[in-house]
Design a protein around this motif. Structure first.
Motif, short mmCIF file in Angstrom:
data_model
loop_
_atom_site.label_atom_id
_atom_site.label_comp_id
_atom_site.label_asym_id
_atom_site.label_seq_id
_atom_site.Cartn_x
_atom_site.Cartn_y
_atom_site.Cartn_z
N ASN A 107 0.83 -1.20 0.00
CA ASN A 107 0.00 0.00 0.00
C ASN A 107 0.87 1.26 0.00
O ASN A 107 0.68 2.15 -0.82
CB ASN A 107 -0.93 -0.03 1.23
CG ASN A 107 -1.96 1.08 1.21
OD1 ASN A 107 -2.38 1.52 0.12
ND2 ASN A 107 -2.38 1.53 2.38
N SER A 160 0.87 1.04 -4.05
CA SER A 160 -0.42 1.46 -4.63
C SER A 160 -0.31 2.81 -5.36
O SER A 160 -0.92 3.01 -6.41
CB SER A 160 -1.50 1.53 -3.55
OG SER A 160 -1.25 2.56 -2.62
N ILE A 215 -3.51 4.70 -1.00
CA ILE A 215 -4.92 4.70 -1.41
C ILE A 215 -5.42 3.32 -1.85
O ILE A 215 -6.55 3.18 -2.28
CB ILE A 215 -5.18 5.74 -2.54
CG1 ILE A 215 -4.03 5.80 -3.56
CG2 ILE A 215 -5.34 7.14 -1.92
CD1 ILE A 215 -3.80 4.59 -4.36
N ASP A 254 -5.64 0.87 0.33
CA ASP A 254 -6.16 0.28 1.57
C ASP A 254 -7.56 -0.32 1.38
O ASP A 254 -8.48 0.37 0.95
CB ASP A 254 -6.18 1.37 2.66
CG ASP A 254 -6.67 0.86 4.01
OD1 ASP A 254 -6.87 -0.37 4.17
OD2 ASP A 254 -6.86 1.71 4.91
N LYS A 255 -7.68 -1.59 1.72
CA LYS A 255 -8.95 -2.31 1.61
C LYS A 255 -10.08 -1.59 2.35
O LYS A 255 -11.22 -1.56 1.89
CB LYS A 255 -8.75 -3.71 2.23
CG LYS A 255 -9.34 -4.83 1.44
CD LYS A 255 -8.91 -6.17 2.04
CE LYS A 255 -8.88 -7.24 0.98
NZ LYS A 255 -8.31 -8.49 1.44
N GLN A 256 -9.76 -1.06 3.53
CA GLN A 256 -10.75 -0.29 4.31
C GLN A 256 -10.55 1.18 3.95
O GLN A 256 -10.03 1.96 4.74
CB GLN A 256 -10.52 -0.48 5.81
CG GLN A 256 -10.45 -1.93 6.25
CD GLN A 256 -11.79 -2.64 6.08
OE1 GLN A 256 -12.84 -2.05 6.28
NE2 GLN A 256 -11.74 -3.91 5.68
N LEU A 257 -10.99 1.55 2.74
CA LEU A 257 -10.65 2.88 2.22
C LEU A 257 -11.34 4.02 2.96
O LEU A 257 -12.55 3.99 3.18
CB LEU A 257 -11.02 2.95 0.73
CG LEU A 257 -10.66 4.25 0.01
CD1 LEU A 257 -9.15 4.44 -0.07
CD2 LEU A 257 -11.28 4.29 -1.39
N VAL A 290 -10.32 8.19 2.67
CA VAL A 290 -9.38 9.27 2.34
C VAL A 290 -9.60 10.42 3.31
O VAL A 290 -10.72 10.90 3.48
CB VAL A 290 -9.58 9.74 0.88
CG1 VAL A 290 -8.72 10.97 0.58
CG2 VAL A 290 -9.25 8.60 -0.09
N TYR A 333 -16.35 7.42 0.95
CA TYR A 333 -14.92 7.10 1.04
C TYR A 333 -14.04 8.34 1.21
O TYR A 333 -12.83 8.22 1.37
CB TYR A 333 -14.46 6.36 -0.21
CG TYR A 333 -15.18 5.06 -0.44
CD1 TYR A 333 -14.93 3.96 0.39
CD2 TYR A 333 -16.09 4.91 -1.48
CE1 TYR A 333 -15.59 2.76 0.18
CE2 TYR A 333 -16.75 3.72 -1.70
CZ TYR A 333 -16.51 2.64 -0.87
OH TYR A 333 -17.15 1.45 -1.08
N ASP A 376 -5.00 7.99 2.58
CA ASP A 376 -5.74 7.21 3.57
C ASP A 376 -4.82 7.09 4.78
O ASP A 376 -3.82 6.39 4.74
CB ASP A 376 -6.08 5.83 2.99
CG ASP A 376 -6.89 4.98 3.95
OD1 ASP A 376 -6.64 5.07 5.18
OD2 ASP A 376 -7.75 4.21 3.49
N SER A 396 -10.75 -0.35 -3.95
CA SER A 396 -10.24 0.93 -3.44
C SER A 396 -9.49 1.68 -4.55
O SER A 396 -9.64 2.89 -4.69
CB SER A 396 -9.33 0.70 -2.24
OG SER A 396 -10.05 0.08 -1.19
N VAL A 435 -10.68 5.45 -5.98
CA VAL A 435 -9.76 6.60 -6.00
C VAL A 435 -9.39 6.96 -7.45
O VAL A 435 -9.41 8.14 -7.83
CB VAL A 435 -8.50 6.34 -5.16
CG1 VAL A 435 -7.51 7.49 -5.28
CG2 VAL A 435 -8.88 6.13 -3.70
#
Ligand SMILES: [Zn+2]
Length: 299
Positions: free
Chosen positions: A118, A122, A191, A193-196, A198, A224, A251, A282, A286
């Motif tokens: 990440n 990412s 950005i 991240d599975k549990q998004l 921002v 998000y 994030d 995610s 984004v």
């Protein structure tokens, strides 16, 4: 009947995919996995060299005008060779053409066993997918994709440690007179991240954040974005200091939060920042939102 069908076929064939519709999240996820697979990517490491090669390969495929911003940084570790990479799209002959910058760091922390799927992976990957989407799009603004190098601090983000590549590039744009043409700067960080979620980064440009919020709303992604406020030291800071409107699209809550975890979450700068913490969804949220924002700003 056949006449109407003919018109329908014509109508379908003239609809070209817009910039945000051209974003391929499956490919963005594949790029992230490929980059994470290179292993540690601190400047001078084999993984760093492989990442540079991949960026150059995709830039060439997508027809970008590539520019290098290379220098030697003075760090607590001694001199470090730093390579910012810039891929320019939609360059016209107009010397006053406005420029919009989308950036993200491609280096990882100097930490044994840290692969930053990440944090570093990412952001590098989403920019590669932006390049794929930008290839073949016609816009008013010139779009620069900037892969910043040596974002991570050698020891900690105090004094002049960290943000080496972005500080150099921001100073260069000021010195060579390009700064006044830069309409805005978006930094993408963590950005995938599975549990998004921002953050509304508090030093960032509010008007540009509002345009991002509008784009997210149009796509049904409002939940998000900007549900919490936090101030982050990141690669956008040197550009803000240079007078460029900038937003950190970050994030800042990676994994569980709490007193026993890092203030940016349990997976932040931990060797558990691996591909299972990243999701294609995610990257899609984004990626599409940022590209629609660029479309709205280009009008
Ligand atoms: Zn980091």
């Amino acid at each position: 009947m056949s006449f109407k069908l003919g018109l329908l076929v014509l109508a379908v064939s003239v609809h070209a995919a817009s910039l945000h519709e051209s974003f391929n999240s499956q490919q963005a996820y594949a790029y992230t996995a490929q980059i994470a697979g290179f292993g540690e990517r601190w400047p001078g490491s084999p993984g760093h060299t492989k990442t540079e090669a991949l960026i150059h390969q995709v830039m060439q495929k997508d027809g970008a005008r590539v520019e290098a911003d290379d220098f030697t940084a003075t760090t607590p570790r001694g001199p470090v060779a730093v390579h910012n990479i810039i891929g320019k799209f939609n360059v016209t002959a107009d010397p006053k053409q406005q420029i919009f910058i989308l950036a993200g760091h491609y280096d990882t922390l100097f930490q044994k066993g840290f692969i930053g799927a990440n944090d570093g992976g990412s952001s590098t990957a989403i920019l590669l997918s932006f390049a794929d989407a930008l290839a073949g799009q016609k816009m008013k603004m010139q779009i620069w994709l900037v892969w910043t190098d040596l974002e991570e601090a050698i020891n900690s983000f105090t004094g002049d440690d960290g943000l080496y590549g972005s500080r150099h590039l921001a100073q260069k744009l000021t010195a060579n007179g390009t700064r006044s043409r830069v309409r805005g700067f978006f930094l993408l960080d963590m950005i995938g991240d599975k549990q998004l979620g921002v953050a509304r980064e508090t030093e960032s440009n509010r008007q540009l954040q509002d345009v991002i919020a509008r784009a997210a709303g149009q796509l049904g992604y409002s939940q998000y974005f900007f549900q919490y406020d936090v101030g982050i030291i990141d690669d956008h800071v040197p550009f803000i200091n240079a007078g460029i409107p900038a937003v950190d699209v970050v994030d800042a809550r990676f994994g569980r939060m709490g007193p026993t975890f890092d203030s940016m979450g349990e997976f932040y700068h931990a060797n558990t920042d691996t591909m299972d913490k990243v999701s294609q969804r995610s990257l899609e949220v984004v990626g599409r939102t940022i590209l629609l924002t660029v479309e709205l700003l280009d009008k």
